[in-house]
Design an enzyme around this catalytic site. Structure first.
Site, mmCIF file in Angstrom:
data_model
loop_
_atom_site.group_PDB
_atom_site.id
_atom_site.type_symbol
_atom_site.label_atom_id
_atom_site.label_comp_id
_atom_site.label_asym_id
_atom_site.label_seq_id
_atom_site.Cartn_x
_atom_site.Cartn_y
_atom_site.Cartn_z
ATOM 1 N N LYS A 52 0.841 -1.205 0.000
ATOM 2 C CA LYS A 52 0.000 0.000 0.000
ATOM 3 C C LYS A 52 0.872 1.250 0.000
ATOM 4 O O LYS A 52 0.604 2.210 -0.708
ATOM 5 C CB LYS A 52 -0.942 -0.022 1.211
ATOM 6 C CG LYS A 52 -2.092 -1.011 1.022
ATOM 7 C CD LYS A 52 -2.862 -1.321 2.280
ATOM 8 C CE LYS A 52 -3.839 -2.474 1.985
ATOM 9 N NZ LYS A 52 -4.510 -2.993 3.165
ATOM 10 N N GLN A 96 -5.205 -2.008 9.407
ATOM 11 C CA GLN A 96 -5.023 -3.327 8.793
ATOM 12 C C GLN A 96 -5.615 -4.435 9.676
ATOM 13 O O GLN A 96 -5.294 -4.529 10.854
ATOM 14 C CB GLN A 96 -3.521 -3.572 8.562
ATOM 15 C CG GLN A 96 -3.208 -4.815 7.788
ATOM 16 C CD GLN A 96 -3.662 -4.740 6.327
ATOM 17 O OE1 GLN A 96 -3.517 -3.730 5.663
ATOM 18 N NE2 GLN A 96 -4.246 -5.812 5.841
ATOM 19 N N ASP A 119 -11.653 2.101 3.600
ATOM 20 C CA ASP A 119 -11.936 0.677 3.443
ATOM 21 C C ASP A 119 -13.438 0.432 3.318
ATOM 22 O O ASP A 119 -13.869 -0.660 2.940
ATOM 23 C CB ASP A 119 -11.417 -0.097 4.668
ATOM 24 C CG ASP A 119 -10.107 -0.813 4.401
ATOM 25 O OD1 ASP A 119 -9.804 -1.043 3.208
ATOM 26 O OD2 ASP A 119 -9.408 -1.142 5.373
#
Ligand code: NAP
Length: 284
Positions: A52, A96, A119
């Site tokens: 990322k 994460q 997200d």
């Protein structure tokens, strides 16, 4: 001839678009920033976070990485998220997953400001997907919709079957296909007659988490097959679809690797750009 849908090519096109968008904002004096939080030492998570970061750098997105120790407390993590929620230069925040067991995942996700939740896991954004009025879509289903659009494959009027009902993939995938006027069935581990249901699909999305689960006898002649699964085996990566067995039966299929996988990070970059535009009240 079966079309192999190339996620590398399509994700590169998305990234080019995002890079241009970031440069446009920079010209207006606006920067784009993504904060990625990782707690603990999970090796797979570390790889994802590194990828990322690399993608951000390539597209001109400022990335901040917060690597916290395994024994981080909920209070410490919530304090960091609060700080990032208030930090103007950060447009997107990603925590994460999976988190270490002592941390309440739901509480952590819910503490991220919805407008910075790139997200799209926050209930506010999940609800907006449900009603079809959304800024962010979870990156994997968003990537699949992008692939279908790129390939000129329309869901309208088609029978769409999604195997898997996770909050991250299956459920939002079903909603997105429904918003495109597909007729959608979402299957799961308690589904009866799975094979028969799958055989009726014009578009079949496999997000089961089981290597080679979808076999040729489950696929309709000429179907479009999208393989979300990623599994590390002795022979390298494979998906939820028995690619060799299925590929000659369908009209188009995504491979693993090089299919859905590369799309996920590209869509995260897209969501981060969208967040920056929204926060700075810059329209498309
Ligand atoms: P998940 O949370 O484990 O969900 C799996 C789903 O499959 C569940 O809904 C489960 O049903 C269903 N299922 C399991 N066994 C089944 C069976 N025998 N018949 C029918 N349905 C069955 O997985 P996920 O997070 O959605 O991920 C799915 C796969 O995609 C994994 O391989 C994951 O690694 C991969 N993935 C890839 C990307 C990418 O970027 N390409 C991103 C995310 C995930 P129940 O709900 O009844 O248990």
């Amino acid at each position: 001839m079966t079309r192999i849908i190339d996620g590398k090519v399509i994700s590169a096109a998305v990234k080019d678009r995002v890079k241009e968008g970031v440069a446009e904002l920079n010209k207006k004096g606006v920067t784009v920033g993504l904060a990625v939080i990782i707690v603990g030492e999970d090796p797979a998570s570390k790889v994802y976070v590194a990828n990322k970061k690399k993608a951000c750098e390539a597209l001109g997105i400022i990335s901040e990485e917060y690597a916290l120790p395994e024994n981080t407390t909920e209070e410490e993590l919530l304090a960091l998220i609060d700080e990032l929620n208030n930090k103007k230069s950060i447009n997107g925040i990603l925590c994460q997953l999976p988190l270490p067991k002592h941390l309440n995942e739901k509480l952590i996700i819910n503490s991220i400001l919805p407008e910075k939740d790139v997200d799209a896991f926050h209930p506010h954004n999940v609800g907006r997907i449900m009603i079809g009025d959304y800024d962010f879509v979870p990156c994997t289903p968003a990537g699949i919709m992008e692939m279908l659009a790129f390939e000129g494959i329309e869901a309208e009027g088609k029978t769409c079957v999604v195997i898997g009902r996770s909050n991250i993939v299956g459920k939002p995938m079903g909603m997105l296909l429904l918003h495109k006027n597909g007729t959608v069935t979402i299957c799961h581990s308690r589904t009866q007659n799975l094979k028969e249901i799958c055989k009726g699909a014009d578009i079949l999305v496999a997000a089961v988490g089981k290597p080679g689960f979808v076999t040729a006898d489950m696929v309709k002649e000429g179907a479009v097959v999208i393989d979300v699964g990623i599994h590390r085996t002795e022979n390298g990566l494979c998906g939820d679809v028995d690619f060799e067995g299925v590929k000659d039966k369908c009209s188009a299929i995504t491979p693993v690797p090089g299919g859905v996988g590369p799309m996920t990070i590209a869509m995260l970059m897209q969501n981060t750009l969208t967040a920056a535009k929204k926060q700075n009240k810059i329209g498309d």
